[in-house]
Design a protein around this motif. Structure first.
Motif, PDB file in Angstrom:
ATOM      1  N   THR A 103      98.799 -53.101  22.057  1.00 18.76           N
ATOM      2  CA  THR A 103      99.124 -53.779  20.801  1.00 18.76           C
ATOM      3  C   THR A 103     100.159 -52.977  20.020  1.00 18.76           C
ATOM      4  O   THR A 103     101.168 -53.502  19.527  1.00 18.76           O
ATOM      5  N   SER A 104      99.901 -51.684  19.932  1.00 22.36           N
ATOM      6  CA  SER A 104     100.778 -50.810  19.158  1.00 22.36           C
ATOM      7  C   SER A 104     102.213 -50.874  19.678  1.00 22.36           C
ATOM      8  O   SER A 104     103.170 -51.037  18.906  1.00 22.36           O
ATOM      9  N   LEU A 105     102.354 -50.778  21.013  1.00 22.04           N
ATOM     10  CA  LEU A 105     103.707 -50.785  21.588  1.00 22.04           C
ATOM     11  C   LEU A 105     104.376 -52.146  21.381  1.00 22.04           C
ATOM     12  O   LEU A 105     105.562 -52.225  21.062  1.00 22.04           O
ATOM     13  N   ILE A 106     103.571 -53.224  21.550  1.00 24.29           N
ATOM     14  CA  ILE A 106     104.164 -54.562  21.424  1.00 24.29           C
ATOM     15  C   ILE A 106     104.573 -54.847  19.977  1.00 24.29           C
ATOM     16  O   ILE A 106     105.679 -55.342  19.720  1.00 24.29           O
ATOM     17  N   VAL A 146     100.782 -54.006   5.295  1.00 23.00           N
ATOM     18  CA  VAL A 146      99.643 -53.128   5.589  1.00 23.00           C
ATOM     19  C   VAL A 146      98.716 -53.041   4.378  1.00 23.00           C
ATOM     20  O   VAL A 146      97.489 -53.022   4.509  1.00 23.00           O
ATOM     21  N   THR A 147      99.302 -53.044   3.196  1.00 21.30           N
ATOM     22  CA  THR A 147      98.479 -53.018   1.980  1.00 21.30           C
ATOM     23  C   THR A 147      97.629 -54.292   1.886  1.00 21.30           C
ATOM     24  O   THR A 147      96.451 -54.262   1.541  1.00 21.30           O
ATOM     25  N   TRP A 148      98.249 -55.406   2.272  1.00 21.83           N
ATOM     26  CA  TRP A 148      97.566 -56.698   2.236  1.00 21.83           C
ATOM     27  C   TRP A 148      96.449 -56.734   3.276  1.00 21.83           C
ATOM     28  O   TRP A 148      95.322 -57.146   2.999  1.00 21.83           O
ATOM     29  N   LEU A 149      96.780 -56.260   4.507  1.00 27.89           N
ATOM     30  CA  LEU A 149      95.764 -56.232   5.563  1.00 27.89           C
ATOM     31  C   LEU A 149      94.577 -55.370   5.141  1.00 27.89           C
ATOM     32  O   LEU A 149      93.425 -55.676   5.432  1.00 27.89           O
ATOM     33  N   GLY A 183      97.693 -50.242  11.184  1.00 25.65           N
ATOM     34  CA  GLY A 183      96.764 -51.208  10.614  1.00 25.65           C
ATOM     35  C   GLY A 183      96.417 -52.302  11.608  1.00 25.65           C
ATOM     36  O   GLY A 183      95.248 -52.594  11.869  1.00 25.65           O
ATOM     37  N   VAL A 184      97.448 -52.903  12.212  1.00 21.57           N
ATOM     38  CA  VAL A 184      97.220 -53.989  13.169  1.00 21.57           C
ATOM     39  C   VAL A 184      96.424 -53.473  14.356  1.00 21.57           C
ATOM     40  O   VAL A 184      95.460 -54.105  14.820  1.00 21.57           O
ATOM     41  N   MET A 185      96.795 -52.294  14.818  1.00 20.30           N
ATOM     42  CA  MET A 185      96.138 -51.718  15.988  1.00 20.30           C
ATOM     43  C   MET A 185      94.636 -51.529  15.731  1.00 20.30           C
ATOM     44  O   MET A 185      93.788 -51.893  16.558  1.00 20.30           O
TER      45      MET A 185
END
Lengths: 519, 333
Positions: B112-115, B150-153, B86-88
């Protein structure tokens, strides 16, 4: 009798001492593990009102014999007779139901349960369907009082010390009201005072007509408590005789199968080397307060004192395994030791008294155990397996570690070989200062001799050694100088001719005030 | 009794170790059964499909092997994967106005994903080692946290990657070198490095030491907390890596992304012969475990012998069986 009256009615029929039929006996018993035969055609009798000591070196077959008697192992051949009738115990519980109770050397206690819960585990007292807490508490207190210990029945077993666990294990066995009591080295972790309490209980049980099997590596105890002695060597019975007809030396020689002299190497006079380690005002939690001492090059410094006097805590604080404050100087320079790694970097290695819980990974192989402390020496990104194997070869050779296979799990090695492996592991880190806590606990006399000579060679090679021991003869036999601890403080320091049993005991018990600024 | 004779030296050689052979035999049997039941089973397309799908769980399971070997557990990896995805995607979408539809966006998304993965692993690891809370509890908690985040995002729906971006990113899942898809290559590299780390580095040795007896490890100059936290960080990074492979496949993330991945990863580790209580771990075994689990699903899909809906049941039986076999070995000893 009075203390266990609440537990069970007297199950004994008539058990006059010296009765003809043995209560429990082995007849031509053999036992093999796979292709390895460990017991050969053994006869062994336990009679009511008699203490029968079973002695032998590590690996002689004592544990196997006891486990067969107590139902934990089946015999490969031969018969087990209970009151003259052949029996087969399906399990340890089945044997307990017949009144045969074993006190294990490796404690069979549930660490998360309390002392009281452990004592009654599987035999809980009930009132109807509910547990009778009141009666269990009262009985536990009686049992512990009889053993003259001050263990809290509500304490969790994980939180009590090793000797206290041993006392709980003994209390548990006493509560079973056994006809046959099998004790696997019950005194290995006890001080002589605690052992004496145990012996009084043994005598009491003997007078009641209990048949008792007793093992110990301490031959003076065997001489003190046993009526009969059986010596095993390499799985065979070497001799059975009344204890009064045997000297300690005769027992030792029968065990080892050769003449045994110079258990301790001769002391070489200390040649006032430089001070390698200076500890000032070390305080470790609530256990140790303001301990100071010096250690010189090539010296063997003994640490004596009762169990619980803080000896182990001093050392664990010194090597950073416990929170400690105080000043530590190595070779004249102050060092900060906050973790075992710092201690290793400062050239200090500590060999723990608790080799099963702190020393060795029992479910891993010898190689992994050997190199764990000194792993950086074998690692250059990847671990050099070949160098490790070579180190194992050298250690097996140097320390005379005897194992059937190299890949054997360390937990399956005998106690003596585990101790040698642990020594090898510590020495692999090439320390300058070696601290050894109870170097020979639960180890046979032949291996003891090897370990003493090894410690002596270390000192000769210029290493400095601290030996903590509850065995008086050991401290006196090996140390050049002795620090005696009492209640978390240094009670005094002895050297030269002053290193003798009388002086040490007086300091340890607080009868004498030592001159503290001796070092 | 330990030092009697040398004639026991052969014993290790003669005896077949069921813990070593068991998973391999099971895998071979599955391949044979599959090949006999459906001609397409061994086709290039099917093999690639099975392996590429295994890669996500596989990469995570390699990390899980270290966590479990050191006596820990991580229940949060499935939710963590969804959160990272989601963030990625959000980061990548936000970067498009600046960088356009370009590989720069993809590379930044990967970073981003790795961090995020590393940070999530560190979060678990620090709570376990510094706050001294049980791994089960910590990761049960973070499982809920990541899933809910993730649901919130996604505001209850789906977070979708920009459509043109998706076209550019797709090859990371679907293409490869010499006909071998990228996820398979990455999985293989991770597995090989993992196996080497487990067997031939002090990190692997220390994990096994901590899992087998923490006290002994501490007295042997092992930094117990540091190594233990490192296993969770490593796992977090690997979850991030798996997510990098996963996002181009669907191009979206939602609250149902990565559901039950944690259980599949843990199951693969256990089937592979790693001891759940810690002290002994085997990365190649985990790889075999992952393959066994995905082959079962694949065979059920290709044949109509058993309903594919029973996939979970059969996997469950296999997991229990694997542990029973481990037990038996212990009893023999």
């Amino acid at each position: 009798m009075e203390m266990s009256a609440a537990l069970a009615e007297d199950r004994r029929t008539d058990a006059a001492p010296g009765e003809a039929t043995p209560v429990l006996a082995l007849e031509n018993v053999s036992r093999a593990f796979g292709p390895v035969q460990v017991l050969f055609d053994l006869d062994f009798d336990l009679r009511a009102g008699e203490v029968h000591a079973l002695i032998g070196e590590n690996g002689a077959g004592k544990s196997t014999t006891m486990k067969i008697l107590a139902g934990y192992l089946a015999a490969s051949e031969g018969r087990i007779l209970l009151d003259g009738r052949p029996v087969t115990f399906a399990s340890g519980e089945a044997a307990e139901d017949s009144g045969v109770v074993m006190i294990h050397q490796e404690f069979n206690l549930a660490p998360q349960l309390t002392v009281e819960q452990n004592i009654f585990l599987g035999r809980e007292l009930k009132r109807g369907w509910r547990l009778d807490h009141k009666r269990m508490r009262a009985t536990t207190l009686e049992l512990l009082a009889a053993l003259e210990t001050h263990i809290d029945p509500r304490a969790t077993v994980a939180d009590i010390s090793v000797p206290e666990k041993q006392m709980v294990e003994i209390a548990k066995a006493l509560s079973r009201d056994a006809r046959v009591l099998i004790m696997d080295e019950p005194t290995a972790s006890l001080t002589s005072r605690e052992a004496e309490i145990l012996f009084r209980q043994v005598e009491r049980l003997r007078a009641k007509g209990t048949a008792i099997l007793f093992t110990s590596h301490k031959l003076d105890e065997v001489k003190r408590i046993a009526d009969q002695v059986t010596v095993l060597r390499d799985g065979k019975r070497v001799l059975t005789a009344p204890a009064e007809e045997l000297t300690e030396n005769a027992m030792a020689e029968a065990m080892v199968g050769r003449e045994l002299s110079d258990l301790f190497p001769p002391k070489t006079p200390a040649d006032d080397g430089d001070t390698v380690l200076r500890v000032s005002d070390l305080t470790v939690g609530d256990d140790v307060r303001g301990v100071s001492f010096d250690l010189r090059r090539g010296e063997i410094l003994g640490f004596a004192g009762l169990v619980g006097s803080g000896r182990t805590e001093v050392m664990e604080g010194l090597i950073g395994a416990r929170q400690a404050s105080g000043r530590i100087e190595v070779n004249g320079a102050p060092v900060q030791i906050r973790s075992v790694e710092d201690a290793r970097a400062a050239g200090i290695a500590y060999l723990t008294e608790d080799r099963k819980e702190r020393g060795l990974l029992l479910n891993q192989s010898m190689r992994q155990n050997l190199t764990l402390l000194a792993l950086p020496k074998f690692t250059n990104v990847l671990i050099d397996g070949r160098a490790e194997e070579a180190a194992l070869d050298r250690s097996i050779e140097e320390f005379d570690i005897r194992a059937p296979t190299r890949n054997m799990l360390v937990g399956n090695l005998s106690g003596g070989n585990q101790q040698k492996l642990l020594l090898a592991k510590i020495m692999l880190a090439d320390p300058q200062i070696v601290i050894i806590d109870e170097p020979t606990r639960g180890i046979d006399i032949g291996t003891k001799q090897q370990i003493y000579h090894f410690i002596h060679r270390l000192a000769d090679a210029g290493k400095s050694v601290i030996v903590i021991s509850s065995e008086m003869t050991e401290v006196i036999g090996i140390a050049d100088r002795v620090v005696v601890m009492r209640q978390g403080r240094v009670a005094g320091e002895l050297s030269g001719a002053d290193v003798n049993e009388d002086k040490i005991v007086r300091l340890a018990m607080g009868l004498d005030r030592g001159d503290r600024d001796n070092g | 009794m330990a030092n009697v004779t040398a004639n026991t030296a052969r014993r290790g050689g003669l005896r077949v170790d069921i813990r070593v052979l068991g998973p391999i035999v099971a895998l071979i049997a599955l391949v044979i059964v599959g090949a006999l039941m459906n001609a397409n089973f061994l086709s290039y397309g099917n093999v690639t499909n099975v392996l590429a799908r295994s890669a996500f769980i596989g990469i995570i399971a390699v990390g899980m092997t270290f966590v479990i070997t050191a006596g820990g557990l991580d229940l949060s990896v499935g939710s963590m994967a969804a959160f990272i995805a989601g963030v990625m995607i959000l980061v990548m979408n936000a970067l498009i106005p600046t960088f356009g539809i370009s590989w720069a966006v993809i590379l930044l998304g990967m970073a981003t994903s790795l961090i995020v993965g590393m940070a999530a692993g560190l979060f678990n690891g620090l709570l376990i080692t510094k706050a001294r809370i049980e791994a089960f509890i910590v990761t049960l908690g973070s499982m809920g946290i990541f899933r809910s985040l993730v649901t919130w995002l996604a505001d209850g729906g789906t977070i979708s990657l920009d459509f043109e971006m998706r076209e550019l990113y797709r090859p990371v899942y679907y293409d490869g070198i010499l006909g071998v898809a990228w996820p398979i290559i990455v999985f293989a590299v991770v597995a090989i490095l993992g196996e080497i780390a487990m067997r031939h580095t002090s990190f692997g040795r220390h994990c096994a030491a901590i899992g087998s007896n923490e006290q002994v490890a501490r007295f042997s100059a092992v930094h117990v907390d540091r190594v233990r936290a490192a296993t969770y960080v490593l796992l977090g990074i690997l979850v991030g890596l798996a997510t990098i492979m996963y996002v181009p496949r669907l191009g979206s993330a939602s609250s149902s992304t990565g559901v039950l991945w944690e259980l599949e990863a843990i199951a693969a580790v256990i089937i592979g012969g790693t001891v759940l209580k810690g002290g002994f771990g085997r990365v190649w075994g985990t790889v075999v475990g992952v393959l066994i689990l995905s082959l079962i699903g694949n065979i059920l899909n290709l044949t109509d012998l058993v309903s594919p809906y029973l996939n979970g049941a059969i996997q469950g039986v296999i997991i229990i069986l694997a542990v029973v076999l481990q037990r038996q070995k212990k009893a023999d000893r």
